[in-house]
Design an enzyme around this catalytic site. Structure first.
Site, PDB file in Angstrom:
ATOM      1  N   GLU A   1     -28.328   3.383 -37.720  1.00  0.00           N
ATOM      2  CA  GLU A   1     -27.023   3.980 -37.440  1.00  0.00           C
ATOM      3  C   GLU A   1     -26.618   4.986 -38.511  1.00  0.00           C
ATOM      4  O   GLU A   1     -25.446   5.357 -38.619  1.00  0.00           O
ATOM      5  CB  GLU A   1     -25.956   2.885 -37.305  1.00  0.00           C
ATOM      6  CG  GLU A   1     -26.128   2.026 -36.059  1.00  0.00           C
ATOM      7  CD  GLU A   1     -24.996   1.041 -35.866  1.00  0.00           C
ATOM      8  OE1 GLU A   1     -24.051   1.056 -36.680  1.00  0.00           O
ATOM      9  OE2 GLU A   1     -25.056   0.253 -34.909  1.00  0.00           O
TER      10      GLU A   1
ATOM     11  N   GLU B   1     -20.337  -2.043 -42.641  1.00  0.00           N
ATOM     12  CA  GLU B   1     -21.125  -2.741 -41.618  1.00  0.00           C
ATOM     13  C   GLU B   1     -21.670  -1.633 -40.727  1.00  0.00           C
ATOM     14  O   GLU B   1     -21.210  -1.422 -39.607  1.00  0.00           O
ATOM     15  CB  GLU B   1     -20.254  -3.732 -40.852  1.00  0.00           C
ATOM     16  CG  GLU B   1     -21.014  -4.920 -40.273  1.00  0.00           C
ATOM     17  CD  GLU B   1     -21.753  -4.592 -38.980  1.00  0.00           C
ATOM     18  OE1 GLU B   1     -22.506  -3.598 -38.954  1.00  0.00           O
ATOM     19  OE2 GLU B   1     -21.575  -5.334 -38.020  1.00  0.00           O
TER      20      GLU B   1
END
Length: 682
Positions: free
Chosen positions: A152, A143
């Site tokens: 990210e 995730e």
């Protein structure tokens, strides 16, 4: 204890504040999105289904299910894997406070012997008897996504794990991701990116040419698109599939361009690309988790709410006039961390630049998107024009104190003899100089890059200021009362002001409203358990961090994105009179406000209203409350302050709800520029 240097947003000075050595740790925990993610039932359920399906596929092949969970956070997905039948999990978390929490949560749920929490970046993991992992994994759970999907660093992490930590054949949860885009025309969204021409009494204030041709800021604009009215934009394309990422295959983090040809649906100006993504948790795409905005769901269909994943607004480098039926090419340039878009003719697609947009004009570095929107708000600027006409005369000596304001040009247009403006940085000064040069005002409006306490009479050509004006707006401001920096500036400038100097605005009033949020409350609500797992340790960490300071603080939120219902009438707490200097003594206010609607009171919203003249005011907060529903309409170009109650509170239901109230205690400390508050539901 340690000393931390911080810019005081109210006084503008650098303050050295004594803080506990764990201050940064508590700030990270308090501002994290873990509560938001744990409350995302749609996300959690889809992950659980996908993990069970992946474990089943591995077991069906007669293999042990060895899981690598990158970015484990609370350890939730690893515990799901164990519950689904996995044999062992390596749970990787680089943020030490979260890794420590995951160890405790895993132990509390009885999985400590089968889940190894590793406090490292996944690219630092080692294999072997003395390494972090005894064996390679065959199930990869991650995730690592943000609103932009890859922001990210998901792709480099996947690339490394697949080459170094996974077996030759592996399952991935999620299995694939798909990025979607739609090209639109939108005056509202475009006004967040460009300074538009503005009408003044002496003509039109024009933006500098280099600002209009500037490709803008490189960062994506993430927003709750569900709260954008579909009437605010015109669709010029269908919803396009831009690219897919298959996490079960070898991934490359190298830069690549994705080309999508399409036919335009309407005539218009192509300005903005709206984008979102979804993830399939299984190869058959039967388990899908979508980030699409609410207006794409069928009527009455529940729309999952999440704040950790929103939708993207990308601004095209330049506006393009397009025709219905024309074939055109949308190009997405993707590197390992971000995506940017360009629109061109199919014949020119190969020559399209793959460079990320970078601001060349200075405006996109100096102003954020909300500030662009505020400067382009013609109705708001009309109020300032009306107010300036009331206070300025041909003999006025006018000084503006606000960052990047158009008020000096408006003051000149209504006839002020001399106009000066203070800018807080060299970049802001250069930006203002460009604006003045474009509008041929450099000889009549003088820019000073000085702090108010350093302004001398010589700077003002030995003339006293007869009109001190401001919006007020300062780039360091986060919360509504931080713009009281104008009051401190007025005080510092006292020696430069004429005895009968007019100040605009006259005053600012702090208002408060008790509200019930539709969804925003989730970011501060305890989880207790999630998908049957005890995660209460995380609740304790967040609560400890939120209670770290002596009293709770308000948080800045753009409430136009977060629907809420008014449970009380708006109440004025305190008024700050800009005609007087900042007082030396504390200003206090206390009292109570009654609830006029039933509901769950999640907290209080605070904002400033400014009295420009005796009969003209503007609000940076509540604009309207529906009489029937209590739904609130908020000023969209400023953030409001939100004070969450430490525990949710449910007042008496109607018809006795009027007996419920909230008491308040408010103290403004002028010496510190600090506003302390306490609200207690009764």
């Amino acid at each position: 204890m340690v000393f931390c240097g911080r810019v005081n947003p109210i006084t503008g000075s650098l303050d050295w504040i004594e803080e506990d050595e764990n201050y940064d740790y508590h700030q990270e925990i308090a501002r994290s999105s873990y509560a938001d993610m744990l409350h995302d039932k749609d996300r959690n359920a889809k992950y659980y289904q996908g993990i069970r399906a992946a474990v089943k596929r591995v077991k069906k092949r007669g293999e042990e299910a060895i899981v690598l969970d990158i970015g484990t956070g609370t350890g939730l997905l690893s515990m799901m894997a164990l519950k689904a039948g996995a044999d062992y999990c390596y749970a990787v978390e680089v943020f030490k406070p979260m890794a420590d929490a995951a160890i405790q949560i895993v132990k509390a749920n009885g999985f400590a012997d089968k889940i190894k929490v590793i406090n490292k970046h996944s690219t630092e993991l080692t294999l072997g008897p003395d390494g972090d992992m005894m064996q390679r994994a065959n199930i990869l759970i991650t995730e690592l996504f943000d609103t932009e999907l890859i922001g990210e660093g998901a792709l480099p992490s996947y690339e490394h794990a697949q080459h170094n930590l996974m077996q030759e054949r592996w399952e991935a949860v999620p299995h694939r991701a798909t990025v979607y885009a739609q090209v639109v025309e939108s005056h509202r969204l475009w006004s967040w990116n460009k300074l538009l021409p503005m009408q003044s009494d002496s003509g039109t204030i024009q933006p500098p040419p280099e600002m209009q041709s500037c490709p803008g800021a490189p960062s994506v604009c993430d927003v709750q698109l569900s709260q954008l009215n579909p009437s605010d934009f015109k669709a010029l394309s269908d919803i396009l599939v831009v690219f897919r990422v298959d996490f079960s295959e070898q991934i490359s983090s190298s830069s690549i361009s994705h080309v999508v040809n399409f036919k335009l649906l309407a005539n218009g100006a192509a300005q903005v690309v709206l984008s979102w993504w979804d993830i399939d948790m299984d190869p058959e795409a039967t388990i899908n988790c979508s980030m699409k905005p609410g207006w794409l769901y069928p009527a009455l269909h529940p729309v999952p709410w999440r704040d950790h994943w929103m939708q993207c607004v990308y601004f095209l480098p330049e506006e393009k006039k397009v025709m219905q039926g024309e074939e055109i090419c949308l190009i997405a340039h993707q590197d390992d961390y971000c995506v940017c878009y360009n629109l061109t003719k199919p014949s020119a697609a190969e020559r399209s630049s793959a460079e990320s947009p970078a601001c060349r004009c200075g405006a996109h570095i100096t102003w954020n998107r909300a500030r662009f929107g505020e400067l382009n708000d013609q109705s708001r600027m009309d109020k300032y024009k009306e107010a300036l006409k009331k206070i300025l005369t041909p003999s006025s000596m006018c000084l503006c104190v606000s960052d990047g304001s158009l008020l000096p040009m408006l003051a000149q247009s209504v006839g002020a003899a001399q106009v000066y403006t203070l800018e807080s940085s060299s970049m802001a000064q250069q930006l203002m100089d460009k604006l003045l040069q474009t509008n041929q005002l450099k000889e009549t409006i003088h820019v000073l890059q000085k702090s108010p306490d350093k302004v001398t009479m010589a700077d003002l050509q030995d003339r006293k200021v007869s009109a001190l004006i401001g919006e007020p707006f300062f780039t360091t401001s986060l919360l509504p009362w931080h713009n009281l920096c104008f009051w401190y500036s007025r005080t510092a400038l006292t020696g430069n002001l004429a005895k009968d100097c007019t100040v605009l605005p006259i005053s600012a009033s702090l208002y408060v409203l008790a509200v019930e949020f539709r969804d925003l409350w989730r970011i501060r609500s305890p989880c207790g358990s999630c998908e049957g797992f005890d995660v209460s340790i995380m609740d304790e960490m967040i609560k400890t961090s939120l209670d770290f300071r002596e009293s709770q603080e308000a948080e800045p939120h753009p409430l136009w994105e977060y629907p809420c219902t008014a449970l009380s009438d708006p109440t004025k707490l305190v008024t700050f009179d800009f005609r007087e200097k900042v007082p030396t003594e504390d200003m206090t206010a206390e009292g109570s406000l009654n609830l006029v609607r039933s509901g769950v009171c999640h907290g209080m919203v605070l904002w400033m209203d400014y009295q420009l003249t005796e009969d003209i005011s503007i609000s940076t907060g509540l604009l309207q409350v529906s009489d029937e529903t209590g739904n609130c309409q908020w000023y969209p170009h400023r953030k409001q302050g939100v004070y969450f109650f430490s525990s949710l509170w449910n007042p008496e239901p109607a018809p006795t709800y009027s007996q419920s109230s909230v008491t308040y205690q408010l103290t403004f400390k002028p010496q510190l520029g600090d506003l302390r508050m306490r609200f207690i539901p009764k």
